[in-house]
Design a protein around this motif. Structure first.
Motif, PDB file in Angstrom:
ATOM      1  N   TYR A  79       0.833  -1.199   0.000  1.00  0.00           N
ATOM      2  CA  TYR A  79       0.000   0.000   0.000  1.00  0.00           C
ATOM      3  C   TYR A  79       0.871   1.254   0.000  1.00  0.00           C
ATOM      4  CZ  TYR A  79      -3.215   3.584   1.700  1.00  0.00           C
ATOM      5  OH  TYR A  79      -3.939   4.732   1.843  1.00  0.00           O
ATOM      6  N   SER A 145      -2.631   5.110  -3.892  1.00  0.00           N
ATOM      7  CA  SER A 145      -3.267   4.528  -2.709  1.00  0.00           C
ATOM      8  C   SER A 145      -4.732   4.207  -2.975  1.00  0.00           C
ATOM      9  CB  SER A 145      -3.133   5.466  -1.513  1.00  0.00           C
ATOM     10  OG  SER A 145      -3.875   6.653  -1.719  1.00  0.00           O
ATOM     11  N   HIS A 148      -4.780   1.021  -5.179  1.00  0.00           N
ATOM     12  CA  HIS A 148      -4.434  -0.146  -4.367  1.00  0.00           C
ATOM     13  C   HIS A 148      -5.606  -0.553  -3.479  1.00  0.00           C
ATOM     14  CE1 HIS A 148      -2.433  -2.479  -1.184  1.00  0.00           C
ATOM     15  NE2 HIS A 148      -1.528  -2.770  -2.112  1.00  0.00           N
ATOM     16  N   THR A 149      -6.293   0.418  -2.907  1.00  0.00           N
ATOM     17  CA  THR A 149      -7.434   0.127  -2.042  1.00  0.00           C
ATOM     18  C   THR A 149      -8.592  -0.468  -2.844  1.00  0.00           C
ATOM     19  OG1 THR A 149      -6.783   1.915  -0.573  1.00  0.00           O
ATOM     20  CG2 THR A 149      -9.038   1.121  -0.370  1.00  0.00           C
ATOM     21  N   LYS A 154      -9.337  -2.435   1.901  1.00  0.00           N
ATOM     22  CA  LYS A 154      -8.601  -1.963   3.074  1.00  0.00           C
ATOM     23  C   LYS A 154      -9.569  -1.914   4.246  1.00  0.00           C
ATOM     24  CE  LYS A 154      -5.372   1.619   4.437  1.00  0.00           C
ATOM     25  NZ  LYS A 154      -4.202   0.818   4.680  1.00  0.00           N
TER      26      LYS A 154
END
Length: 184
Positions: A79, A145, A148-149, A154
């Motif tokens: 992350y 970010s 990636h989430t 997350k």
């Protein structure tokens, strides 16, 4: 002699046509599997495979059509790496905020709210608590970010990698960054 031969041939052809016609049952099917395929159940037994089951896993190393592997892993280190290094491949002419807004409303708005303030319908109904606003002071999110989430999920948010393809994920990332800029 010649006329008897012709008469015999014509009679044989007529008899062959008439003899093949039987209305009480269907005529002979030549290669019926060509138009009536055999239905296989997914988990039925089969002699065609060594393990005896019809359903088989894909061969190791195969990649689905249209799939591009994401090289950053789903850990906290991944992350942070994505947050620092991952940039959107879309340039300004490829970003479609209307499409991003539609996808955001479908997949994200129920929790994050349509404005990104963390007040979606599930939060208002107290089904999910603790969704932060994109404008929160400690919320330093980047394109990497966010991507990636979306890809891995997350905390209580699950992954949306199966619902959105790569281009759609980047459209949502662009729209989230726009919402963040609008809130600030």
């Amino acid at each position: 002699m010649n006329s008897i031969f012709k008469f015999t041939i014509v009679a044989l052809v007529l008899v062959s046509f008439v003899s093949c016609q039987k209305n009480s049952r269907p005529n002979y099917d030549f290669m019926p599997n060509m138009y009536e395929s055999v239905g296989y159940e997914t988990y039925q037994e089969s002699d065609a495979f060594a393990n005896g089951v019809q359903a088989q896993l894909p061969v190791d190393g195969t990649v689905p059509r249209g799939y591009k592997p994401f090289d950053i892993d789903g850990t906290n280190e991944g992350y942070l790496l994505a947050k620092e290094t991952l940039k959107s491949p879309l340039d300004s002419t490829q970003v479609d905020y209307e499409r991003g807004k539609e996808l955001y409303a479908i997949y994200c708005g129920i929790c994050h709210g349509n404005k990104g303030a963390g007040q979606g319908q599930l939060v208002k109904n107290e089904k999910i608590l603790g969704i932060p606003s994109y404008a929160d002071a400690g919320r330093a999110i980047t394109a990497g970010s966010i991507y990636h989430t979306i890809y891995y999920g997350k905390n209580t948010m699950g992954s949306y990698a199966n619902q959105l393809n790569e281009e759609e994920r980047w459209q949502v990332v662009a729209y989230v960054l726009k919402l963040k800029a609008d809130l600030e």
